[in-house]
Design a protein around this motif. Structure first.
Motif, mmCIF file in Angstrom:
data_model
loop_
_atom_site.group_PDB
_atom_site.id
_atom_site.type_symbol
_atom_site.label_atom_id
_atom_site.label_comp_id
_atom_site.label_asym_id
_atom_site.label_seq_id
_atom_site.Cartn_x
_atom_site.Cartn_y
_atom_site.Cartn_z
ATOM 1 N N ALA A 65 -0.711 -4.640 13.008
ATOM 2 C CA ALA A 65 0.567 -4.599 12.294
ATOM 3 C C ALA A 65 1.733 -4.447 13.267
ATOM 4 C CB ALA A 65 0.566 -3.446 11.294
ATOM 5 N N GLU A 66 1.571 -3.583 14.269
ATOM 6 C CA GLU A 66 2.628 -3.368 15.257
ATOM 7 C C GLU A 66 2.786 -4.581 16.170
ATOM 8 O OE1 GLU A 66 1.345 0.178 17.143
ATOM 9 O OE2 GLU A 66 2.018 1.501 15.502
ATOM 10 N N ARG A 67 1.664 -5.180 16.515
ATOM 11 C CA ARG A 67 1.713 -6.333 17.426
ATOM 12 C C ARG A 67 2.391 -7.539 16.787
ATOM 13 N NH1 ARG A 67 -3.655 -9.216 20.133
ATOM 14 N NH2 ARG A 67 -2.538 -10.795 21.369
ATOM 15 N N TYR A 68 2.107 -7.778 15.515
ATOM 16 C CA TYR A 68 2.631 -8.970 14.848
ATOM 17 C C TYR A 68 3.751 -8.658 13.850
ATOM 18 C CZ TYR A 68 -1.419 -11.262 16.914
ATOM 19 O OH TYR A 68 -2.345 -11.750 17.803
ATOM 20 N N HIS A 69 4.187 -7.397 13.822
ATOM 21 C CA HIS A 69 5.308 -6.991 12.972
ATOM 22 C C HIS A 69 5.053 -7.323 11.493
ATOM 23 C CE1 HIS A 69 7.422 -6.373 16.743
ATOM 24 N NE2 HIS A 69 7.158 -7.616 17.081
ATOM 25 N N GLN A 70 3.891 -6.905 11.016
ATOM 26 C CA GLN A 70 3.512 -7.146 9.630
ATOM 27 C C GLN A 70 3.365 -5.826 8.877
ATOM 28 O OE1 GLN A 70 3.123 -10.403 8.347
ATOM 29 N NE2 GLN A 70 4.027 -10.840 10.350
ATOM 30 N N ASP A 71 3.589 -5.849 7.574
ATOM 31 C CA ASP A 71 3.377 -4.652 6.755
ATOM 32 C C ASP A 71 2.371 -4.903 5.637
ATOM 33 O OD1 ASP A 71 4.915 -6.251 5.154
ATOM 34 O OD2 ASP A 71 6.694 -4.974 5.245
ATOM 35 N N ALA A 72 1.585 -5.967 5.787
ATOM 36 C CA ALA A 72 0.474 -6.256 4.871
ATOM 37 C C ALA A 72 -0.431 -7.297 5.522
ATOM 38 C CB ALA A 72 0.979 -6.765 3.526
ATOM 39 N N PHE A 73 -1.716 -7.184 5.274
ATOM 40 C CA PHE A 73 -2.694 -8.167 5.741
ATOM 41 C C PHE A 73 -3.675 -8.463 4.621
ATOM 42 C CE2 PHE A 73 -1.737 -6.411 10.074
ATOM 43 C CZ PHE A 73 -1.356 -7.606 10.669
ATOM 44 N N SER A 74 -4.362 -9.596 4.751
ATOM 45 C CA SER A 74 -5.453 -9.915 3.839
ATOM 46 C C SER A 74 -6.738 -10.040 4.638
ATOM 47 C CB SER A 74 -5.199 -11.245 3.118
ATOM 48 O OG SER A 74 -4.001 -11.206 2.383
ATOM 49 N N ILE A 75 -7.856 -9.710 4.001
ATOM 50 C CA ILE A 75 -9.164 -9.969 4.592
ATOM 51 C C ILE A 75 -10.051 -10.578 3.511
ATOM 52 C CG2 ILE A 75 -8.964 -8.001 6.178
ATOM 53 C CD1 ILE A 75 -11.132 -6.597 4.483
ATOM 54 N N VAL A 76 -11.121 -11.220 3.948
ATOM 55 C CA VAL A 76 -12.159 -11.639 3.008
ATOM 56 C C VAL A 76 -13.188 -10.524 2.997
ATOM 57 C CG1 VAL A 76 -14.010 -13.284 2.559
ATOM 58 C CG2 VAL A 76 -11.782 -14.104 3.328
ATOM 59 N N LEU A 77 -13.361 -9.892 1.845
ATOM 60 C CA LEU A 77 -14.266 -8.759 1.700
ATOM 61 C C LEU A 77 -15.342 -9.125 0.687
ATOM 62 C CD1 LEU A 77 -14.838 -5.798 2.477
ATOM 63 C CD2 LEU A 77 -13.335 -5.096 0.615
ATOM 64 N N ALA A 78 -16.540 -9.396 1.198
ATOM 65 C CA ALA A 78 -17.666 -9.799 0.341
ATOM 66 C C ALA A 78 -17.299 -10.973 -0.550
ATOM 67 C CB ALA A 78 -18.156 -8.623 -0.485
ATOM 68 N N GLY A 79 -16.618 -11.976 0.036
ATOM 69 C CA GLY A 79 -16.284 -13.190 -0.680
ATOM 70 C C GLY A 79 -14.999 -13.140 -1.472
ATOM 71 N N LYS A 80 -14.349 -11.978 -1.543
ATOM 72 C CA LYS A 80 -13.132 -11.847 -2.344
ATOM 73 C C LYS A 80 -11.945 -11.585 -1.431
ATOM 74 C CE LYS A 80 -13.416 -9.773 -6.272
ATOM 75 N NZ LYS A 80 -13.030 -10.849 -7.213
ATOM 76 N N ARG A 81 -10.856 -12.325 -1.651
ATOM 77 C CA ARG A 81 -9.650 -12.082 -0.852
ATOM 78 C C ARG A 81 -9.037 -10.740 -1.272
ATOM 79 N NH1 ARG A 81 -5.471 -16.309 1.720
ATOM 80 N NH2 ARG A 81 -3.934 -14.827 2.517
ATOM 81 N N THR A 82 -8.854 -9.901 -0.287
ATOM 82 C CA THR A 82 -8.381 -8.535 -0.518
ATOM 83 C C THR A 82 -7.154 -8.277 0.343
ATOM 84 O OG1 THR A 82 -10.635 -7.788 -0.976
ATOM 85 C CG2 THR A 82 -9.020 -6.105 -0.389
ATOM 86 N N HIS A 83 -6.113 -7.755 -0.271
ATOM 87 C CA HIS A 83 -4.850 -7.504 0.430
ATOM 88 C C HIS A 83 -4.697 -6.014 0.725
ATOM 89 C CE1 HIS A 83 -3.726 -11.585 -0.723
ATOM 90 N NE2 HIS A 83 -4.026 -11.275 -1.983
ATOM 91 N N PHE A 84 -4.438 -5.680 1.975
ATOM 92 C CA PHE A 84 -4.091 -4.312 2.351
ATOM 93 C C PHE A 84 -2.579 -4.233 2.449
ATOM 94 C CE2 PHE A 84 -8.387 -4.640 4.296
ATOM 95 C CZ PHE A 84 -8.991 -3.643 3.544
ATOM 96 N N ILE A 85 -1.994 -3.417 1.593
ATOM 97 C CA ILE A 85 -0.540 -3.278 1.558
ATOM 98 C C ILE A 85 -0.166 -1.883 2.041
ATOM 99 C CG2 ILE A 85 1.463 -3.151 0.024
ATOM 100 C CD1 ILE A 85 0.222 -5.359 -1.636
ATOM 101 N N PHE A 86 0.687 -1.814 3.068
ATOM 102 C CA PHE A 86 1.103 -0.515 3.584
ATOM 103 C C PHE A 86 2.606 -0.459 3.833
ATOM 104 C CE2 PHE A 86 -1.261 -3.155 6.527
ATOM 105 C CZ PHE A 86 -0.375 -3.419 7.567
ATOM 106 N N SER A 87 3.355 -1.351 3.183
ATOM 107 C CA SER A 87 4.809 -1.265 3.227
ATOM 108 C C SER A 87 5.277 -0.324 2.121
ATOM 109 C CB SER A 87 5.440 -2.643 3.031
ATOM 110 O OG SER A 87 5.232 -3.098 1.698
#
Length: 542
Positions: free
Chosen positions: A85-107
C-alpha cells in the motif's frame, strides 16, 4: 511379462507432468502482474476504472492468494499488504481467495461506507459458519441467519433490549463478579498463596464465571469438563469455517460435536424446568442464566429451529461473549504486572482501582468504567491485540466509498491495517497505556477518549453488525482486573514458554507473544505466560 519402468522413463514422465503446471503458473503470474501494474498506474493517473481496487498478482489459478492469506503467523500478511500500500500509494487491494474476488479496504472513507452500506450482507458467511463451525443443517442455518429478519424477532432488537441496555448488562456483570468471587473464595490454597502460570490459571476461572453468568449454573454442573471440548473447538473455529475437511481436523470436529451434543442435553433439561417456572422472569435462573439467553431461546422456537440447531446457535453466542474477553483480560493483566512496563504503571492503576472500591469491599462497576488510565489501557489492548476481519458479501454492484465492487464479490476490512497504521497512531506496534488519555480543557483532569476515531479504530466492528456483547465484555475485563488486584497480592516470578516437555522459564524480559492463528481471530491468543505467586489479602486490608 512384467513391464519395467526405467528411471529415465520416470524422469521424462515427471517432467512431462510438471512442465504444463509450471508454464500455467508462470503465465498466470505474468498476466496478473501486468494487469496489476496497469491498474495501479491507471489509479495513480486517474485513468480507466480507477475505483476498482487493483488485483494483486498470483501464481495458482482459482486458489489465487489463498496460501499467502492463510499464513498463520499473525500479522505477516497484513504487514506485507501495508508495504504494498505504501509502495504503490493504494488504500485498497483485491485478491483471489479460493476462487472469489475479495477486496481488502483500509481507507477511512471505504471503511466508513462499509459500516453504513445496505448493499453488503453477512448472512452468507453466517450460514457458512452455522454449517461448518456449529454443525447446523442447511435448513437450520437459513432459519438462524435469514437474509432479512423480522423486525419484531430479530436478534439485533433482542440484544439491544437485553444485552446492551444498562439494566441488562449491569445484572449480567453483577452475576459474573459474584460467581468469580465465589470461585476464588472457595480456593483454600490462595490463603497461604499458590504459584502458577497466570493466564492458564485465569482462563478457567473467567470461563466458568462467564458461562455461569450467561447460561446458568446447570450447564457446568451437568458437564464440569465442558471447557475442555470448548477450548479445542474455539482454537480451531477458523479451520472449520474455511472448510478444512474432517480428515485433517478430526480433533476439532470431535470437540465441536461434543459441545453441541452437551448443549442439546442441557437445553432439553432446561426446557423442562422453564415449563415448571412459567410466568416468572427473573434476571437470572440456574437453568438458563441471564434473561438475554432465555429470550434467545424464545426466538429459536419462533424460527422453528431443531434442538440441534439451537445448541449450535447457543455455542456461537457463548463464544461471542467468552472468546474475546478472556484473552483481553490476560493481555491487560500481563502488561500491568510485567517488569517490562513503566515502573509507575501498576501503582497508578492500583490508585484508580482503589477509588472505585466501596466501603463494604464491593466494586462500583459504573465508576470502574470511567477510570481514565484503566480504560485507556483497556482500549490500547484492543487496538494492539485485536485482529478483527469484517467480512461482507456484495449483494448489488456499486461504490463502497471510493472503491467500486461487484455483486457476489467479498469485501473485508482488517483492523490490523488500521489499528497499526503509523498515520493514525504514533509508534503503532508499541503498547502505550496512555494512548487514549486526554486532559479536560476546563478542569485539567485526565479522562480517556476512544470515540470520535471513526474508521481508524473499530475493535467491536461497526454498523449493523457491531458486537452486541461489547458493553458486558468491557465490564467483564475491568471487573476481573479489579477483583484480582484489589483482593490479592500477585508477585511476578518470571516469564515462561511452552515446550514439548512442558513449561520452561525464559527470564524477565521475554514478554509473551501472539499465538499463531488465521487472520481474523479477533482478540489474538497469548503464546507464553507469566509465572506468578498469588495470595489472598487478609480481610482487614479490604
Amino acid at each position: 511379462m512384467e513391464r519395467v519402468i526405467l528411471p529415465s522413463t520416470l524422469g521424462t514422465l515427471t517432467v512431462g507432468l510438471l512442465l504444463p503446471i509450471v508454464v500455467l503458473c508462470t503465465f498466470t503470474y505474468l498476466t496478473t502482474l501486468l494487469r496489476y501494474h496497469l491498474a495501479v498506474r491507471n489509479a495513480s493517473n486517474g485513468k480507466g476504472n480507477s475505483k476498482n481496487p487493483p488485483l494483486l498478482p498470483y501464481f495458482i489459478p482459482v486458489l489465487g492468494s489463498t496460501i499467502a492469506f492463510s499464513n498463520q503467523t499473525v500479522g505477516t500478511f497484513w504487514t506485507w499488504l501495508r508495504t504494498q500500500a505504501e509502495r504503490y500509494h493504494q488504500d485498497a487491494f483485491s485478491i483471489v481467495l479460493a476462487g472469489k474476488r475479495t477486496h481488502f479496504i483500509f481507507s477511512e472513507d471505504g471503511i466508513s461506507s462499509l459500516f453504513k452500506s445496505r448493499q453488503l450482507s453477512r448472512a452468507g458467511l453466517d450460514r457458512q459458519l452455522g454449517v461448518n463451525v456449529l454443525g447446523m443443517s442447511k435448513e437450520d442455518s437459513f432459519k438462524a441467519f435469514p437474509d432479512r429478519a423480522d423486525e419484531k424477532t430479530s436478534t439485533e432488537r433482542l440484544h439491544s433490549e437485553y444485552l446492551l441496555s444498562s439494566t441488562g448488562v449491569h445484572a449480567l456483570t453483577e452475576k459474573f463478579i459474584e460467581t468469580l468471587l465465589a470461585q476464588l473464595g472457595s480456593d483454600e490454597g490462595l490463603a497461604s498463596g499458590v504459584e502458577g502460570n497466570l493466564y492458564e490459571w485465569l482462563w478457567q476461572r473467567v470461563f466458568r464465571a462467564s458461562t455461569t453468568a450467561l447460561a446458568g449454573s446447570k450447564l457446568l454442573e451437568m458437564y464440569p469438563d465442558f471447557d475442555v471440548d470448548y477450548r479445542v473447538w474455539e482454537d480451531n473455529m477458523l479451520d472449520m469455517l474455511f472448510g478444512t475437511p474432517r480428515l485433517f481436523a478430526r480433533q476439532a470436529y470431535r470437540a465441536r460435536d461434543a459441545c453441541v451434543e452437551k448443549l442439546e442435553r442441557w437445553l432439553e433439561t432446561g426446557y423442562q424446568h422453564t415449563e415448571e417456572e412459567e410466568g416468572e422472569d427473573p434476571d437470572w435462573t440456574p437453568s438458563f442464566g441471564a434473561r438475554v439467553m432465555r429470550k434467545r431461546h424464545d426466538l429459536y422456537k419462533q424460527r422453528d429451529l431443531s434442538i440441534h440447531g439451537q445448541a449450535g446457535w447457543d455455542l456461537i453466542f457463548l463464544a461471542g461473549i467468552l472468546s474475546n474477553a478472556t484473552p483481553a483480560t490476560g493481555w491487560l493483566l500481563l502488561h500491568i504486572l510485567s517488569p517490562t512496563s513503566a515502573s509507575d504503571f501498576r501503582p497508578r492503576i492500583m490508585q484508580e482501582l482503589q477509588s472505585c472500591k466501596r466501603t463494604d469491599g464491593s466494586i462500583d462497576i459504573p465508576a470502574l468504567t470511567r477510570l481514565p488510565l484503566v480504560n485507556s489501557a483497556f482500549h490500547e489492548v484492543l487496538r494492539l491485540y485485536v485482529d478483527l476481519l469484517l467480512v461482507r458479501r456484495v449483494e448489488s454492484s456499486g461504490a463502497i466509498g471510493p472503491h467500486y465492487v461487484r455483486q457476489s464479490e467479498q469485501v473485508m476490512a482488517p483492523t490490523w491495517m488500521t489499528h497499526r497504521n503509523p498515520a493514525f497512531f504514533d509508534r503503532p506496534d508499541i503498547f502505550d497505556p496512555e494512548r487514549f488519555l486526554t486532559s479536560d480543557p476546563e478542569t485539567g483532569k485526565l479522562r480517556y477518549r476512544a470515540t470520535g476515531l471513526g474508521s481508524k479504530y473499530f475493535p467491536f466492528g461497526g454498523g449493523h453488525y457491531m458486537c452486541p456483547g461489547r458493553m458486558f465484555a468491557k465490564q467483564e475485563v475491568l471487573g476481573t482486573i479489579a477483583v484480582l488486584l484489589l483482593n490479592f497480592d500477585i508477585t511476578f516470578a518470571g516469564f515462561v514458554k511452552r515446550t514439548k516437555t512442558g513449561w520452561e522459564s525464559v527470564g524477565t524480559e521475554d514478554f509473551p507473544t501472539i499465538k499463531n492463528g488465521f487472520a481474523g481471530n479477533q482478540v489474538v491468543g497469548i503464546e507464553g505466560d507469566m509465572r506468578v505467586h498469588i495470595k489472598r489479602r487478609p480481610p482487614r486490608s479490604l
